[in-house]
Enzyme design. Structure first.
Site, PDB file in Angstrom:
ATOM      1  N   CYS A 135       0.794  -1.330  -0.090  1.00 19.49           N
ATOM      2  CA  CYS A 135      -0.135   0.044   0.065  1.00 19.49           C
ATOM      3  C   CYS A 135       0.820   1.513  -0.059  1.00 19.49           C
ATOM      4  O   CYS A 135       2.033   1.032   0.290  1.00 19.49           O
ATOM      5  CB  CYS A 135      -0.976  -0.015   1.227  1.00 19.49           C
ATOM      6  SG  CYS A 135      -0.071   0.249   2.765  1.00 19.49           S
ATOM      7  N   CYS A 136       0.253   2.208  -0.318  1.00 22.08           N
ATOM      8  CA  CYS A 136       0.929   3.557  -0.460  1.00 22.08           C
ATOM      9  C   CYS A 136       1.896   3.578  -1.605  1.00 22.08           C
ATOM     10  O   CYS A 136       1.927   3.438  -2.537  1.00 22.08           O
ATOM     11  CB  CYS A 136       1.302   4.126   1.039  1.00 22.08           C
ATOM     12  SG  CYS A 136       1.689   5.857   1.207  1.00 22.08           S
ATOM     13  N   ILE A 137       3.256   3.901  -1.080  1.00 20.11           N
ATOM     14  CA  ILE A 137       4.504   3.856  -2.138  1.00 20.11           C
ATOM     15  C   ILE A 137       5.216   2.476  -2.188  1.00 20.11           C
ATOM     16  O   ILE A 137       5.937   2.226  -3.132  1.00 20.11           O
ATOM     17  CB  ILE A 137       5.635   4.903  -1.575  1.00 20.11           C
ATOM     18  CG1 ILE A 137       6.587   5.211  -2.391  1.00 20.11           C
ATOM     19  CG2 ILE A 137       6.084   4.497  -0.156  1.00 20.11           C
ATOM     20  CD1 ILE A 137       6.227   6.046  -3.663  1.00 20.11           C
TER      21      ILE A 137
END
Length: 224
Positions: A135-137
Site C-alpha cells: 500500500c501507499c508507496i
C-alpha cells in the site's frame, strides 16, 4: 490455525520510516481476519532521520530494525531471519522509509536499487505463489521487480486529492499496468498474486485509508 503473514517495516514515521497509521491498520485488520502477524525489518541504518515537527532532516542516526520495533511493541525479527516456507503471505505498509530504507526510489525514482534482502524476499514469495499486499508507496517495489505486473497507487493525474500521482506515471515507464482506484478500493493482480491500495497517496480522511487497507488485508488473507 490462522494464516501467518509477514509484515515488513522500514522504520517508524512517515517521512523516514514506515507510516505508523498504515502499519497499525495492517496489524489490526490481520488480527480481525484471524491471521497471525510476524513483523520483520532490516537491521540497517536509515537513509536519514527527519524531525517530524519540521519535516527537515537532522544529523541524528537511527537503525531501521530498532525504530520498527516501536510499532511492533518489541515483537520483531531481523529481516535476514525471514523464512518464506513458514509463512503464508507478505504485506509491506507504506511510508517514505520504503523509498529510502528498503530501496532508493526517493532519490532515483525508476532507476532505483532495491535492497538485495528485500528483493530476494519479494521474489521468494512470488515464486512460491504466495500473495503480497502493498500500500501507499510500497507498490513501487513490485513495479521494479515484476515487469508487466498490475498495481495501483491511486490515480495518475495530479491534483489536491492525489498529490503523488506522478508515481503512477513513473511506474508505467517500468512496464507496469497502473489501474486507477479510489482510496477505499484495491486492485488485485491475480496472475502475480499482488494486492495493492493507495492509502496515504490520497489526501483523504484517515478512516477511508483505514478501510482501504482493510480490504487489501482481507484479500491477501483470502488468497493465502
Amino acid at each position: 490455525m490462522g494464516k501467518k503473514v509477514a509484515v515488513v517495516l522500514a522504520g517508524c514515521g512517515v517521512y523516514d520510516g514506515s507510516e505508523v497509521h498504515e502499519s497499525s491498520a495492517v496489524l489490526v485488520h490481520l488480527s480481525r481476519e484471524g491471521a497471525q502477524a510476524e513483523v520483520y525489518a532490516p537491521d540497517v541504518d536509515q537513509m536519514h532521520v527527519v524531525d517530524h515537527t519540521k519535516g527537515q532532516p537532522t544529523q541524528e542516526k537511527r537503525n531501521v530494525l530498532v525504530e520498527s520495533a516501536r510499532i511492533a511493541r518489541g515483537n520483531i525479527k531481523d529481516l535476514a531471519k525471514l523464512d518464506v516456507k513458514g509463512l503464508d503471505a507478505l504485506i509491506i505498509p507504506g511510508g517514505f522509509g520504503v523509498a529510502k530504507n528498503l530501496c532508493t526510489w526517493a532519490t532515483q525514482g525508476k532507476n532505483c536499487i532495491i535492497s538485495k534482502e528485500v528483493e530476494d524476499i519479494l521474489k521468494a514469495f512470488h515464486a512460491a505463489k504466495k500473495p503480497i499486499g502493498l500500500c501507499c508507496i510500497s507498490p513501487v517495489l513490485a513495479a521494479k521487480i515484476f515487469p508487466g505486473c498490475e498495481l495501483t497507487v491511486g490515480h495518475d493525474t495530479e491534483c489536491e486529492k492525489w498529490p503523488y500521482a506522478k508515481t503512477a506515471e513513473t511506474m508505467k515507464e517500468l512496464g507496469c499496468k497502473h489501474v486507477n482506484k479510489h482510496v477505499n478500493e484495491i486492485h488485485v493482480d491475480m496472475k502475480n498474486k499482488l494486492v495493492t491500495t493507495s492509502a496515504f497517496m490520497c489526501n483523504a480522511p484517515i478512516h477511508e485509508i483505514y478501510d482501504g487497507i482493510g480490504k487489501m488485508v482481507k484479500e491477501v488473507v483470502r488468497l493465502a
